[in-house]
Each structure stands twice: as structure tokens, then as C-alpha cells.
Design a protein around this motif. Sequence first.
Motif, short mmCIF file in Angstrom:
data_model
loop_
_atom_site.label_atom_id
_atom_site.label_comp_id
_atom_site.label_asym_id
_atom_site.label_seq_id
_atom_site.Cartn_x
_atom_site.Cartn_y
_atom_site.Cartn_z
N GLN A 36 0.23 -2.97 -2.93
CA GLN A 36 1.06 -2.85 -1.38
C GLN A 36 2.31 -2.19 -2.69
N PRO A 39 8.48 -0.74 -1.13
CA PRO A 39 9.53 -0.58 -0.66
C PRO A 39 10.54 0.07 -1.06
N TYR A 42 10.32 3.67 -1.45
CA TYR A 42 10.30 4.92 -0.83
C TYR A 42 11.33 4.42 0.07
N ILE A 43 11.86 3.34 -0.07
CA ILE A 43 13.27 3.48 0.69
C ILE A 43 14.65 4.49 0.01
N THR A 120 2.36 0.30 -7.35
CA THR A 120 2.28 -0.94 -6.56
C THR A 120 2.20 -2.23 -7.10
#
Length: 139
Positions: A36, A39, A42-43, A120
Motif C-alpha cells: 500500500q 498516504p 500522497y497528502i 510502499t
Amino acid sequence: MTLTRTLCSGLFALALVVGAASSAHAQNIPAAPSEQPLPALYITGSITPFASWLLAAGFGSFRAEADQDLGALGLLLVPVVGPFLQLAREDHLADQIFVGALGVLELVGLTLCIVANFVTRPVRPRHVAFDGRSLALRF
């Protein structure tokens, strides 16, 4: 009739033993971890260039209104490349530093968005498993 009944019950018992052995084997195998993206990358990779682009658009609209320089607005509305093109057009050192910083922030944010696709972390899937006899929640 007895031979048929004995044969059918024997096959049924064999199917139950094989099914129980395969479900017991399936329970002991842990689920493979999936990958995954992080995050946080990405943010920050989406907020940083958008916020600096908004500041660049605001500065470009200020320059278009105050100095009647519509070229500055047009260049500063172009993400990532626009601030660096506008940097050569600026006369004041403070404006050059501001526009250069906005360009660097947009470039850093774009780099974070690209890097977020490759970095990831392993994540084990959380789901409910049903093996025919019982429910199990895997972590």
C-alpha cells in the motif's frame, strides 16, 4: 443396496476428511501482505503544489492588476514551469525570491506525488474468513 450405501457413505466420509484437512491447512497459511502506498506522501504531495499554485495565481493576479502585466498572470497560472519562466521576468529581488520559492514548492510537491507511487509499505489484509465451519477475522 447395502454395497451402494456403504460406497456412498465411504465417499462422503472421504470428502469430509479431505475438506477438513484442506481447510485446516488453509487456516495455518497466513495471508500474504499486500503493498500500500504511504498516504502521507500522497497528502503532502497533493497539498504542497496546490497551495503554492494558489499563491502563485494570487501573486500573478496582483501583478496583473497593479502593474498591468497580464503575462505574469498567464505564466504563474502554469503549474511547475510557470514560476521559473516568470523568475526571469521579475525586476525586484524580493519578487524573484518569492516566485522562485513558489516554483521550488511546486516542484517538490510534484516529486512527492511521483515518489508516492513507488514507495510502499506492507499491509496485511483485514477480512473475515469462513472455512465452512467457523468465522475467523484475520489481522
